[in-house]
Design an enzyme around this catalytic site. Structure first.
Site, PDB file in Angstrom:
ATOM      1  N   GLY A   1      -2.134   6.520   4.609  1.00 22.61           N
ATOM      2  CA  GLY A   1      -1.015   5.308   4.436  1.00 22.61           C
ATOM      3  C   GLY A   1      -0.230   5.070   5.474  1.00 22.61           C
ATOM      4  O   GLY A   1       0.485   4.907   5.695  1.00 22.61           O
TER       5      GLY A   1
ATOM      6  N   HIS B   1       2.727  28.917 -12.853  1.00 20.18           N
ATOM      7  CA  HIS B   1       1.966  29.276 -13.197  1.00 20.18           C
ATOM      8  C   HIS B   1       0.957  30.167 -12.682  1.00 20.18           C
ATOM      9  O   HIS B   1      -0.297  31.433 -13.465  1.00 20.18           O
ATOM     10  CB  HIS B   1       0.420  28.223 -13.154  1.00 20.18           C
ATOM     11  CG  HIS B   1       0.596  27.101 -13.685  1.00 20.18           C
ATOM     12  ND1 HIS B   1       1.233  26.467 -13.283  1.00 20.18           N
ATOM     13  CD2 HIS B   1      -0.473  26.512 -14.811  1.00 20.18           C
ATOM     14  CE1 HIS B   1       1.114  24.729 -14.118  1.00 20.18           C
ATOM     15  NE2 HIS B   1       0.364  25.267 -14.717  1.00 20.18           N
TER      16      HIS B   1
ATOM     17  N   GLU C   1       0.881  -0.967  -0.124  1.00 18.00           N
ATOM     18  CA  GLU C   1      -0.012  -0.219  -0.054  1.00 18.00           C
ATOM     19  C   GLU C   1       0.922   1.201   0.124  1.00 18.00           C
ATOM     20  O   GLU C   1       0.869   1.629  -0.670  1.00 18.00           O
ATOM     21  CB  GLU C   1      -0.808  -0.395   1.585  1.00 18.00           C
ATOM     22  CG  GLU C   1      -1.434   1.599   1.384  1.00 18.00           C
ATOM     23  CD  GLU C   1      -2.318   2.006   2.371  1.00 18.00           C
ATOM     24  OE1 GLU C   1      -2.043   1.114   3.636  1.00 18.00           O
ATOM     25  OE2 GLU C   1      -3.493   2.531   2.536  1.00 18.00           O
TER      26      GLU C   1
HETATM   27  C1  LIG Z   1      -8.287  10.806   2.881  1.00 21.17           C
HETATM   28  C2  LIG Z   1      -8.326   9.920   3.574  1.00 21.17           C
HETATM   29  C3  LIG Z   1      -8.347   9.038   2.893  1.00 21.17           C
HETATM   30  C4  LIG Z   1      -7.997   7.523   4.406  1.00 21.17           C
HETATM   31  N1  LIG Z   1      -7.980   6.026   3.767  1.00 21.17           N
HETATM   32  C5  LIG Z   1      -7.996   5.366   4.473  1.00 21.17           C
HETATM   33  C6  LIG Z   1      -8.425   3.908   4.559  1.00 21.17           C
HETATM   34  O1  LIG Z   1      -8.597   3.882   2.956  1.00 21.17           O
HETATM   35  N2  LIG Z   1      -8.221   2.905   5.306  1.00 21.17           N
HETATM   36  C7  LIG Z   1      -7.374   3.095   6.454  1.00 21.17           C
HETATM   37  O2  LIG Z   1      -7.444   2.692   7.522  1.00 21.17           O
HETATM   38  N3  LIG Z   1      -7.607   4.666   6.882  1.00 21.17           N
HETATM   39  C8  LIG Z   1      -7.783   5.861   6.006  1.00 21.17           C
HETATM   40  N4  LIG Z   1      -7.453   6.909   6.466  1.00 21.17           N
HETATM   41  C9  LIG Z   1      -6.353   6.951   7.707  1.00 21.17           C
HETATM   42  C10 LIG Z   1      -5.225   7.530   7.248  1.00 21.17           C
HETATM   43  O3  LIG Z   1      -4.180   6.590   7.590  1.00 21.17           O
HETATM   44  C11 LIG Z   1      -4.778   8.426   8.797  1.00 21.17           C
HETATM   45  O4  LIG Z   1      -5.604   9.675   8.871  1.00 21.17           O
HETATM   46  C12 LIG Z   1      -3.050   8.885   9.189  1.00 21.17           C
HETATM   47  O5  LIG Z   1      -2.835   7.335   9.450  1.00 21.17           O
HETATM   48  C13 LIG Z   1      -2.870   9.785  10.018  1.00 21.17           C
HETATM   49  O6  LIG Z   1      -3.818   9.333  11.121  1.00 21.17           O
HETATM   50  P1  LIG Z   1      -4.535   9.848  11.993  1.00 21.17           P
HETATM   51  O7  LIG Z   1      -5.337  11.127  10.979  1.00 21.17           O
HETATM   52  O8  LIG Z   1      -4.869   9.773  13.776  1.00 21.17           O
HETATM   53  O9  LIG Z   1      -3.505  11.280  12.428  1.00 21.17           O
HETATM   54  P2  LIG Z   1      -2.691  10.943  13.981  1.00 21.17           P
HETATM   55  O10 LIG Z   1      -2.312   9.886  14.611  1.00 21.17           O
HETATM   56  O11 LIG Z   1      -3.261  11.932  14.998  1.00 21.17           O
HETATM   57  O12 LIG Z   1      -1.139  11.979  13.777  1.00 21.17           O
HETATM   58  C14 LIG Z   1      -1.617  13.414  13.327  1.00 21.17           C
HETATM   59  C15 LIG Z   1       0.165  13.801  13.317  1.00 21.17           C
HETATM   60  O13 LIG Z   1       0.274  13.666  13.782  1.00 21.17           O
HETATM   61  C16 LIG Z   1       2.106  13.604  13.955  1.00 21.17           C
HETATM   62  N5  LIG Z   1       2.163  12.283  14.145  1.00 21.17           N
HETATM   63  C17 LIG Z   1       1.660  11.097  14.391  1.00 21.17           C
HETATM   64  N6  LIG Z   1       1.793  10.283  15.297  1.00 21.17           N
HETATM   65  C18 LIG Z   1       3.112  10.373  15.105  1.00 21.17           C
HETATM   66  C19 LIG Z   1       4.586   9.568  15.838  1.00 21.17           C
HETATM   67  N7  LIG Z   1       4.205   8.563  15.800  1.00 21.17           N
HETATM   68  N8  LIG Z   1       5.703  10.166  15.325  1.00 21.17           N
HETATM   69  C20 LIG Z   1       5.717  11.188  15.873  1.00 21.17           C
HETATM   70  N9  LIG Z   1       4.689  12.851  14.463  1.00 21.17           N
HETATM   71  C21 LIG Z   1       3.898  11.691  14.793  1.00 21.17           C
HETATM   72  C22 LIG Z   1       2.085  13.486  12.552  1.00 21.17           C
HETATM   73  O14 LIG Z   1       2.364  14.777  11.743  1.00 21.17           O
HETATM   74  C23 LIG Z   1       0.428  13.134  12.254  1.00 21.17           C
HETATM   75  O15 LIG Z   1      -0.081  13.384  10.758  1.00 21.17           O
HETATM   76  C24 LIG Z   1      -7.180   8.238   5.779  1.00 21.17           C
HETATM   77  C25 LIG Z   1      -6.792   9.087   5.531  1.00 21.17           C
HETATM   78  C26 LIG Z   1      -7.472  10.264   4.766  1.00 21.17           C
HETATM   79  C27 LIG Z   1      -7.635  11.988   4.975  1.00 21.17           C
END
Ligand SMILES: Cc1cc2nc3c(=O)[nH]c(=O)nc-3n(C[C@H](O)[C@H](O)[C@H](O)COP(=O)(O)OP(=O)(O)OC[C@H]3O[C@@H](n4cnc5c(N)ncnc54)[C@H](O)[C@@H]3O)c2cc1C
Length: 174
Positions: A160, A135, A39
């Site tokens: 991902g 652009h 993935e």
């Molecule tokens: C359009 C879209 C499609 C999606 N599709 C799918 C899908 O098909 N299947 C699925 O299972 N999920 C899906 N997701 C979920 C996606 O995988 C999660 O949003 C992503 O893994 C981040 O997790 P979170 O949103 O809980 O962010 P959080 O875990 O709350 O993290 C927020 C931010 O904190 C920071 N952070 C987090 N952990 C750490 C760390 N260990 N160390 C340092 N910094 C960190 C990063 O900057 C991160 O962006 C999708 C999300 C979107 C927006």
């Protein structure tokens, strides 16, 4: 705008045994984890595709846009920026092809797939941003493909597994 993302609830849902995904009942999460490198590399490949389209669209645009007695392409800055983008796009594609080869041989490990996902998606955002800049104001308007690419590229660094998490996975192998 095209991502119809919403929360789903499965409450008391019965699924016929013939609809079992994967080969072993009760091992869904493990099987999902085993597919994560694939993935993540696919996200890298999507990045390569968008980078190539962004550069293509931008070259067409800057060669056609007349301003200050020439085209935007005539400026050395435009040529240098696009030369940098093209070079980085080529490096990304070579690495992505290397990852695909390893995937097809069943040898793509989690750390290398994380490199593909994080590095290419970071590069994608950087290159799309450079292309949008060339652009000018049109780049901010939705009817230009580069504006849509700018919005779509941004999520690649988040889904991902956030890119920060990718770096943790790579660091674990050091
Ligand atoms: C359009 C879209 C499609 C999606 N599709 C799918 C899908 O098909 N299947 C699925 O299972 N999920 C899906 N997701 C979920 C996606 O995988 C999660 O949003 C992503 O893994 C981040 O997790 P979170 O949103 O809980 O962010 P959080 O875990 O709350 O993290 C927020 C931010 O904190 C920071 N952070 C987090 N952990 C750490 C760390 N260990 N160390 C340092 N910094 C960190 C990063 O900057 C991160 O962006 C999708 C999300 C979107 C927006």
């Amino acid at each position: 705008h095209a991502a119809d993302t919403s929360e789903l609830f499965f409450d008391e849902v019965r699924v016929p045994a013939s609809n079992l995904l994967g080969e072993v009942e009760g091992k869904g999460f493990i099987q999902l984890m085993q597919k994560l490198p694939q993935e993540r590399h696919i996200i890298g490949l999507q990045g390569v595709g968008m980078i190539e389209r962004a550069i293509h669209e931008t070259v067409e645009y800057v060669k056609g846009r007349k301003a200050f007695g020439g085209t935007i392409f005539d400026f050395q800055n435009t040529q240098f920026k696009l030369a940098e983008c093209k070079t980085e796009a080529t490096v990304a594609k070579v690495f992505a092809d290397h990852c695909t080869e390893r995937l097809l041989k069943g040898e793509l490990d989690a750390a290398t797939a994380s490199m593909s996902k994080y590095w290419i998606s970071d590069l994608q955002c950087k290159i799309v941003d450079e292309c949008l800049q060339l652009h000018g104001g049109f780049g901010y308007m939705d009817e230009y493909p580069i504006a849509q690419m700018y919005a779509d590229a941004r999520v690649q660094r988040i889904y991902g597994g956030a890119n920060e998490v990718m770096k943790m996975l790579i660091a674990r192998t050091l």
